[in-house]
Design an enzyme around this catalytic site. Structure first.
Site, PDB file in Angstrom:
ATOM      1  N   LEU A  84       0.465   3.657  -2.154  1.00 61.41           N
ATOM      2  CA  LEU A  84       0.882   3.485  -3.547  1.00 61.41           C
ATOM      3  C   LEU A  84       1.466   4.771  -4.129  1.00 61.41           C
ATOM      4  O   LEU A  84       0.950   5.863  -3.907  1.00 61.41           O
ATOM      5  CB  LEU A  84      -0.333   3.049  -4.379  1.00 61.41           C
ATOM      6  CG  LEU A  84      -1.038   1.795  -3.880  1.00 61.41           C
ATOM      7  CD1 LEU A  84      -2.236   1.472  -4.764  1.00 61.41           C
ATOM      8  CD2 LEU A  84      -0.085   0.610  -3.825  1.00 61.41           C
ATOM      9  N   HIS A  85       2.545   4.609  -4.884  1.00 58.98           N
ATOM     10  CA  HIS A  85       3.147   5.720  -5.620  1.00 58.98           C
ATOM     11  C   HIS A  85       3.264   5.301  -7.082  1.00 58.98           C
ATOM     12  O   HIS A  85       2.824   4.194  -7.457  1.00 58.98           O
ATOM     13  CB  HIS A  85       4.505   6.111  -5.019  1.00 58.98           C
ATOM     14  CG  HIS A  85       5.425   4.948  -4.810  1.00 58.98           C
ATOM     15  ND1 HIS A  85       5.950   4.209  -5.847  1.00 58.98           N
ATOM     16  CD2 HIS A  85       5.902   4.366  -3.679  1.00 58.98           C
ATOM     17  CE1 HIS A  85       6.717   3.256  -5.379  1.00 58.98           C
ATOM     18  NE2 HIS A  85       6.696   3.317  -4.043  1.00 58.98           N
ATOM     19  N   ALA A  86       3.881   6.161  -7.888  1.00 58.43           N
ATOM     20  CA  ALA A  86       3.916   5.888  -9.336  1.00 58.43           C
ATOM     21  C   ALA A  86       4.600   4.556  -9.655  1.00 58.43           C
ATOM     22  O   ALA A  86       4.277   3.916 -10.661  1.00 58.43           O
ATOM     23  CB  ALA A  86       4.617   7.035 -10.057  1.00 58.43           C
ATOM     24  N   HIS A 129       4.334   1.730  -7.934  1.00 59.48           N
ATOM     25  CA  HIS A 129       3.311   0.676  -7.825  1.00 59.48           C
ATOM     26  C   HIS A 129       2.358   0.742  -9.014  1.00 59.48           C
ATOM     27  O   HIS A 129       1.935  -0.288  -9.543  1.00 59.48           O
ATOM     28  CB  HIS A 129       2.469   0.866  -6.557  1.00 59.48           C
ATOM     29  CG  HIS A 129       3.227   0.725  -5.278  1.00 59.48           C
ATOM     30  ND1 HIS A 129       3.479   1.790  -4.447  1.00 59.48           N
ATOM     31  CD2 HIS A 129       3.768  -0.362  -4.678  1.00 59.48           C
ATOM     32  CE1 HIS A 129       4.131   1.373  -3.380  1.00 59.48           C
ATOM     33  NE2 HIS A 129       4.333   0.075  -3.498  1.00 59.48           N
ATOM     34  N   GLN A 176      14.758  -9.181  -3.680  1.00 63.83           N
ATOM     35  CA  GLN A 176      13.433  -9.788  -3.465  1.00 63.83           C
ATOM     36  C   GLN A 176      12.933 -10.462  -4.751  1.00 63.83           C
ATOM     37  O   GLN A 176      12.459 -11.598  -4.737  1.00 63.83           O
ATOM     38  CB  GLN A 176      12.453  -8.690  -3.025  1.00 63.83           C
ATOM     39  CG  GLN A 176      10.993  -9.079  -3.085  1.00 63.83           C
ATOM     40  CD  GLN A 176      10.086  -8.016  -2.494  1.00 63.83           C
ATOM     41  OE1 GLN A 176      10.037  -7.850  -1.279  1.00 63.83           O
ATOM     42  NE2 GLN A 176       9.344  -7.284  -3.315  1.00 63.83           N
ATOM     43  N   ARG A 211       9.121   4.594   1.723  1.00 60.17           N
ATOM     44  CA  ARG A 211       9.969   5.046   2.835  1.00 60.17           C
ATOM     45  C   ARG A 211      10.600   6.417   2.561  1.00 60.17           C
ATOM     46  O   ARG A 211      11.166   7.015   3.473  1.00 60.17           O
ATOM     47  CB  ARG A 211      11.038   4.001   3.139  1.00 60.17           C
ATOM     48  CG  ARG A 211      10.422   2.749   3.776  1.00 60.17           C
ATOM     49  CD  ARG A 211      11.463   1.793   4.312  1.00 60.17           C
ATOM     50  NE  ARG A 211      10.883   0.778   5.166  1.00 60.17           N
ATOM     51  CZ  ARG A 211      10.611  -0.471   4.791  1.00 60.17           C
ATOM     52  NH1 ARG A 211      10.867  -0.868   3.561  1.00 60.17           N
ATOM     53  NH2 ARG A 211      10.082  -1.320   5.642  1.00 60.17           N
ATOM     54  N   LYS A 226      13.413  -2.342  -8.193  1.00 56.85           N
ATOM     55  CA  LYS A 226      14.119  -1.651  -7.104  1.00 56.85           C
ATOM     56  C   LYS A 226      14.493  -2.660  -6.019  1.00 56.85           C
ATOM     57  O   LYS A 226      15.573  -2.603  -5.457  1.00 56.85           O
ATOM     58  CB  LYS A 226      13.265  -0.538  -6.506  1.00 56.85           C
ATOM     59  CG  LYS A 226      13.987   0.190  -5.374  1.00 56.85           C
ATOM     60  CD  LYS A 226      13.189   1.311  -4.817  1.00 56.85           C
ATOM     61  CE  LYS A 226      12.090   0.862  -3.913  1.00 56.85           C
ATOM     62  NZ  LYS A 226      12.545   0.303  -2.613  1.00 56.85           N
ATOM     63  N   GLY A 253       0.810  -1.221   0.000  1.00 58.57           N
ATOM     64  CA  GLY A 253       0.000   0.000   0.000  1.00 58.57           C
ATOM     65  C   GLY A 253       0.837   1.261   0.000  1.00 58.57           C
ATOM     66  O   GLY A 253       2.020   1.235  -0.328  1.00 58.57           O
ATOM     67  N   GLN A 291       7.610  -9.777   7.733  1.00 56.94           N
ATOM     68  CA  GLN A 291       8.855  -9.385   7.061  1.00 56.94           C
ATOM     69  C   GLN A 291       9.540  -8.190   7.724  1.00 56.94           C
ATOM     70  O   GLN A 291      10.514  -7.657   7.195  1.00 56.94           O
ATOM     71  CB  GLN A 291       8.602  -9.128   5.580  1.00 56.94           C
ATOM     72  CG  GLN A 291       7.766  -7.904   5.256  1.00 56.94           C
ATOM     73  CD  GLN A 291       7.395  -7.848   3.782  1.00 56.94           C
ATOM     74  OE1 GLN A 291       6.558  -8.602   3.306  1.00 56.94           O
ATOM     75  NE2 GLN A 291       8.028  -6.941   3.043  1.00 56.94           N
TER      76      GLN A 291
HETATM   77  O1  PAF Z   1       7.694  -5.344  -2.095  1.00 59.82           O
HETATM   78  C1  PAF Z   1       6.776  -5.300  -1.258  1.00 59.82           C
HETATM   79  O2  PAF Z   1       6.019  -4.325  -1.181  1.00 59.82           O
HETATM   80  C2  PAF Z   1       6.576  -6.475  -0.310  1.00 59.82           C
HETATM   81  O3  PAF Z   1       7.780  -7.024   0.078  1.00 59.82           O
HETATM   82  C3  PAF Z   1       5.623  -7.550  -0.879  1.00 59.82           C
HETATM   83  C4  PAF Z   1       6.199  -8.197  -2.117  1.00 59.82           C
HETATM   84  C5  PAF Z   1       4.273  -6.922  -1.193  1.00 59.82           C
HETATM   85  C6  PAF Z   1       5.413  -8.650   0.174  1.00 59.82           C
HETATM   86  O4  PAF Z   1       4.864  -8.148   1.342  1.00 59.82           O
END
Ligand code: PAF
Length: 281
Positions: free
Chosen positions: A32-34, A36, A154, A188, A150, A30, A60
């Protein structure tokens, strides 16, 4: 756009509306920015049924990390996703995702890739990510899933997980969205003060300088990493690492390896910023 708050509702929507459609999922936390929204655009261009998820996943975050303060903006996010013609937003509660609590919950681990770089500074972080992403895949049954470059580490770990566990999902990496001064978009970034925001683009600039040296033929990886970290320190960052790595294994590359990737993570005030760029020589 329909909003599903329970796993049962989400599964029903997927079963009824997603039938005979190419289903894509965009997992997010959530705010959300550009960046996302670019993931959503990529998904809508390739799929005929788009699911976005919003869930700030406690699993996490380390005990001293920013779970409690992580920015949350559900009403604004819903409006953005609606404007983008997302079909379903899955926004579960913590109890819905972890009804018996988080400790003792089954855990998905991808060995090796998660121990270094950000994994060294954030122990357990990638297990939390792979566990929740597996749950999202089980719940939404997507054909494709979209993640930002970015978070390259992950993305690499999720690709490895999907390959090793034979998950029938195509994982698509989407290029990083940047502000005009080069700073990679991130929720962030909100933690930065005005002064810190002016300094923040130095992370990307420093990685670019390393990339330039690599382009020019330097193979003195350790020297390049050290002098980049020192430059970041000079302008006020507290770097976790600057590292030149193989883009797939995330291991230190040999001197003639091509391509490579330059990774950086550094703290600035309350924010921990990460970025990376690819280099083909
Ligand atoms: O990249 C993220 O925003 C998170 O690590 C994800 C993939 C939604 C998992 O919580």
């Amino acid at each position: 756009m329909e909003v599903a708050e329970t796993i049962h509702e989400m599964r029903q929507r997927r079963r009824i509306q997603g039938i005979n459609r190419v289903v894509g999922v965009v997992p997010t936390m959530g705010d959300l920015h550009a960046g996302h929204l670019r993931l959503v655009d990529f998904c809508r261009e390739r799929c005929t049924f788009t699911i976005a998820t919003i869930f700030v996943n406690p699993l996490q975050f380390g005990p001293k990390e920013d779970f409690a303060n992580y920015p949350r903006a559900l009403a604004r996010d819903k409006a953005e996703l609606e404007r983008r013609d997302v079909d379903v937003l899955f926004a579960p509660s913590i109890d819905e995702m972890y009804p018996g609590g988080q400790s003792g919950h089954a855990n998905v681990t991808v060995p090796n890739l998660g121990d270094e770089l950000c994994g060294a500074a954030r122990p357990g972080h990638f297990n939390g990510v792979t566990t929740v992403v597996t749950k999202f895949f089980q719940i939404t049954q997507p054909d494709m899933a979209f993640f930002g470059e970015k978070d390259w580490q992950q993305l690499t770990i999720i690709k490895r997980m999907v390959q090793q566990l034979n998950m029938p999902v195509e994982v698509i990496g989407v290029p990083t969205c940047r502000e005009r001064d080069g700073l990679a978009m991130s929720s962030r970034n909100r933690y930065l003060t005005r002064e810190e925001r002016e300094v923040a683009p130095a992370l990307f600039q420093t990685l670019r300088e390393v990339a330039t040296h690599l382009h020019e033929g330097s193979t003195k990886y350790a020297d390049l990493e050290e002098s980049a970290a020192n430059k970041l320190r000079e302008v006020g960052f507290r770097p976790d690492y600057v590292a030149i790595r193989d883009p797939d294994t995330l291991r230190p590359p040999s001197s003639n390896q091509d391509p490579v990737r330059v990774f950086g993570a550094a703290r600035l005030g309350r924010a921990r910023l990460i970025d990376n760029i690819g280099v083909e020589r």
